[in-house]
Design an enzyme around this catalytic site. Structure first.
Site, mmCIF file in Angstrom:
data_model
loop_
_atom_site.group_PDB
_atom_site.id
_atom_site.type_symbol
_atom_site.label_atom_id
_atom_site.label_comp_id
_atom_site.label_asym_id
_atom_site.label_seq_id
_atom_site.Cartn_x
_atom_site.Cartn_y
_atom_site.Cartn_z
ATOM 1 N N HIS A 157 36.772 -29.855 34.877
ATOM 2 C CA HIS A 157 37.072 -31.223 35.326
ATOM 3 C C HIS A 157 38.551 -31.573 35.182
ATOM 4 C CE1 HIS A 157 32.911 -32.673 36.008
ATOM 5 N NE2 HIS A 157 32.627 -31.651 35.217
ATOM 6 N N ASP A 367 46.182 -35.086 36.439
ATOM 7 C CA ASP A 367 44.771 -35.483 36.350
ATOM 8 C C ASP A 367 43.970 -34.511 37.214
ATOM 9 O OD1 ASP A 367 42.618 -37.089 35.643
ATOM 10 O OD2 ASP A 367 43.622 -38.949 36.208
HETATM 11 P P1 ADQ Z 1 38.568 -39.099 33.120
HETATM 12 O O1 ADQ Z 1 39.841 -38.571 32.540
HETATM 13 O O2 ADQ Z 1 37.772 -39.940 32.223
HETATM 14 O O3 ADQ Z 1 37.657 -37.934 33.717
HETATM 15 P P2 ADQ Z 1 38.480 -40.552 35.772
HETATM 16 O O4 ADQ Z 1 38.161 -39.554 36.806
HETATM 17 O O5 ADQ Z 1 39.462 -41.565 36.218
HETATM 18 O O6 ADQ Z 1 39.078 -39.935 34.436
HETATM 19 O O7 ADQ Z 1 37.134 -41.267 35.380
HETATM 20 C C1 ADQ Z 1 37.133 -42.346 34.511
HETATM 21 C C2 ADQ Z 1 35.849 -43.139 34.685
HETATM 22 O O8 ADQ Z 1 35.780 -44.060 33.606
HETATM 23 C C3 ADQ Z 1 35.827 -43.927 35.989
HETATM 24 O O9 ADQ Z 1 34.553 -43.867 36.559
HETATM 25 C C4 ADQ Z 1 36.156 -45.351 35.525
HETATM 26 O O10 ADQ Z 1 35.546 -46.361 36.269
HETATM 27 C C5 ADQ Z 1 35.624 -45.354 34.127
HETATM 28 N N1 ADQ Z 1 36.402 -46.322 33.334
HETATM 29 C C6 ADQ Z 1 37.716 -46.263 33.020
HETATM 30 N N2 ADQ Z 1 38.068 -47.387 32.360
HETATM 31 C C7 ADQ Z 1 36.967 -48.162 32.266
HETATM 32 C C8 ADQ Z 1 36.694 -49.443 31.709
HETATM 33 N N3 ADQ Z 1 37.626 -50.167 31.105
HETATM 34 N N4 ADQ Z 1 35.438 -49.919 31.786
HETATM 35 C C9 ADQ Z 1 34.479 -49.187 32.387
HETATM 36 N N5 ADQ Z 1 34.684 -47.981 32.950
HETATM 37 C C10 ADQ Z 1 35.912 -47.473 32.889
HETATM 38 C C11 ADQ Z 1 37.743 -36.495 33.796
HETATM 39 C C12 ADQ Z 1 39.024 -35.937 34.415
HETATM 40 C C13 ADQ Z 1 39.265 -36.535 35.794
HETATM 41 C C14 ADQ Z 1 38.053 -36.284 36.703
HETATM 42 C C15 ADQ Z 1 36.757 -36.691 35.992
HETATM 43 C C16 ADQ Z 1 35.537 -36.224 36.777
HETATM 44 O O11 ADQ Z 1 40.136 -36.183 33.555
HETATM 45 O O12 ADQ Z 1 40.434 -35.987 36.396
HETATM 46 O O13 ADQ Z 1 38.195 -37.041 37.891
HETATM 47 O O14 ADQ Z 1 36.668 -36.117 34.694
HETATM 48 O O15 ADQ Z 1 35.598 -34.856 37.022
#
Ligand code: ADQ
Length: 464
Positions: A157, A367
């Site tokens: 991921h 990312d």
């Molecule tokens: P993350 O680093 O966690 O995931 P991301 O893909 O942006 O990053 O996903 C974060 C999730 O958390 C999103 O669904 C977002 O809505 C949720 N989130 C963030 N802040 C929030 C808040 N304050 N309240 C509720 N929800 C919140 C890792 C990798 C990424 C990759 C994903 C999936 O780092 O690059 O896209 O896995 O593979």
């Protein structure tokens, strides 16, 4: 039909899917496990005095989960240590933050061997096994040692690091060698896959070969690799956006943003997300555009994560100070330029917040993909959509080229992009949004999951 066995460090299958708090990945994998009658295996999040090789089973809304307790030393060395202090920073190009401790590597190997010891007896001969993320890279090797012959797939991921950085990891070759016990390895983007292939083909101690159709050969074995860009559960997200709660949050945010344009950022508190650089870019924007002060505000929603790791406490303190500085310098009696919030929101609330924002700022320094970029697009009003400003270093940029792509290290570029987003004419906003929404639909998390499972099923295994 084969069962599907999903393996990840933490088991995200929700207890109550209707509560609306689970993310798209958790929902998509849970749906697959119901369909294939599978199992989700991982760490329970609990520690015990002495490890015993047994799983605790639970039913979570029709999904069977199998949970393993770990010893405190395992958690310290494998999870806080090797996973979060070594591989996470290294895979996000932060060798300056990477801990190269031998005990962490040993704890990582020991704990993965423990997972294998518990998982192997639970498997049936035709189960498909799908292992997720950097916590568990050597797990296939440990399962093979116990005689497991099943098809095993791995999905990363995070980004894959450049070879020049990966070789700073002691035993990098051993880590990569363990990946050749998989049948299929998936990455979010062509860029991460190419970096992996570059290591295999160019690292002298490996001396591997690139084969047609993205297969790679090294260590006397061949593995199939591929690009599987993850996305969100589009229908579920649109339903959350249109729900009463989503609509109510939108109304509340729209009222709070009356006469002002809202810019939104939503990220876990993590140095990879470029939060300090983002605040500096926004500060530059306020400096460059005195006429826009009082007309905009930045809502930055940032739940605390990995707070047991020092680096995360440090960045948290720096962000508190920076948000305070920007507010102290620019706020007026009836206007605050930054609303900085350390909490999580429900998905329907997030959808309402995104929809009310004129600009979505998604500016990680690196990312794997970044799902917030896709959520922001899905939440927009098609008749009057906001503009996505996206880091060119997020995996999402490989597909979402219609966003305003920026270099997040440059505060001037960030400042210019914010201005351009705020002043973009409606026709251009609509055109960009339509292209981006098509990408969001084309990479729905259900498509990602089904593609990976189909590719794993289709791998031609060499005769035993
Ligand atoms: P993350 O680093 O966690 O995931 P991301 O893909 O942006 O990053 O996903 C974060 C999730 O958390 C999103 O669904 C977002 O809505 C949720 N989130 C963030 N802040 C929030 C808040 N304050 N309240 C509720 N929800 C919140 C890792 C990798 C990424 C990759 C994903 C999936 O780092 O690059 O896209 O896995 O593979």
């Amino acid at each position: 039909m084969s069962r599907l066995i999903v393996v990840s460090n933490r088991v995200a299958a929700p207890r109550d899917p209707a509560a609306g708090s689970a993310g798209g990945l958790a929902m998509a994998l849970s749906a697959a496990l119901r369909k294939y009658d599978g199992l989700w295996f991982g760490w329970s999040g609990e520690t015990v005095e002495t490890f015993t090789p047994e799983a605790k089973f639970e039913d979570r809304a029709g999904v069977t989960v199998a949970l393993v307790d770990l010893e405190a030393q395992d958690v310290e060395e494998y999870y806080n240590g090797y996973a979060n202090k070594t591989l996470w920073p290294l895979f996000h190009h932060r060798v300056d933050l990477t801990a190269y401790e031998r005990s962490y590597g040993e704890g990582y190997e020991r704990t993965n061997a423990r997972f294998a010891e518990v998982l192997a007896p639970l498997l049936r001969p035709d189960d498909l096994i799908w292992i997720h993320d950097y916590h568990m890279i050597p797990l296939a090797r440990d399962l093979r040692r116990l005689g497991v012959k099943n098809r095993i797939g791995f999905f990363l991921h995070t980004p894959w690091p450049a070879r020049q950085l990966l070789v700073t990891l002691p035993h990098h070759r051993r880590l990569v060698e363990s990946m050749f016990d998989y049948d299929l390895i998936g990455f979010h983007t062509r860029e991460w896959l190419d970096l992996f292939r570059d290591y295999v083909a160019s690292e002298p101690s490996v001396n591997g070969k690139l084969l047609p159709n993205d297969a790679v050969e090294a260590f006397g074995r061949t593995v199939q690799t591929g690009v599987f860009p993850i996305g969100i559960d589009v229908d579920a997200f649109l339903a959350a956006r249109n729900s009463t709660f989503g609509a109510r949050t939108y109304d509340r945010m729209a009222a709070s943003a009356a006469f002002r344009s809202m810019i939104v950022g939503v990220d876990r508190l993590d140095y990879s997300k470029g939060l300090e650089e983002r605040l500096l870019g926004y500060e530059q924007f306020l400096e460059d555009n005195p006429d826009m002060r009082g007309e905009v505000f930045l809502l930055q929603v940032t739940p605390i994560s990995r707070d047991e790791v020092d680096t995360y406490q440090d960045i948290r303190a720096r962000l508190d100070a920076l948000a305070g500085r920007v507010n102290g310098e620019y706020a007026d009696m009836d206007w605050q330029p930054v609303r900085y919030i350390n909490r999580t929101y429900r998905r329907d609330q997030l959808a309402g917040i995104y929809r009310a924002a004129r600009v979505g700022l998604v500016t990680p320094l690196r990312d794997g993909m970044n799902l917030v970029a896709k959520e922001y697009i899905a939440a927009q009003n098609p008749d009057d959509p906001g503009v996505l400003v996206l880091s060119r270093f997020a995996g999402a940029a490989e597909q979402m080229g219609e966003a305003l792509l920026v270099n997040p290290f440059s505060r001037e570029e960030l400042s210019d992009a914010i201005k351009r987003a705020l002043t973009m004419p409606l026709s251009e906003r609509k055109r960009k949004w339509e292209c981006l929404m098509q990408v969001v639909r084309d990479t729905d998390v259900g498509i990602w999951r089904d593609d990976f499972v189909a590719s794993l099923t289709a791998v031609v295994k060499p005769a035993a």
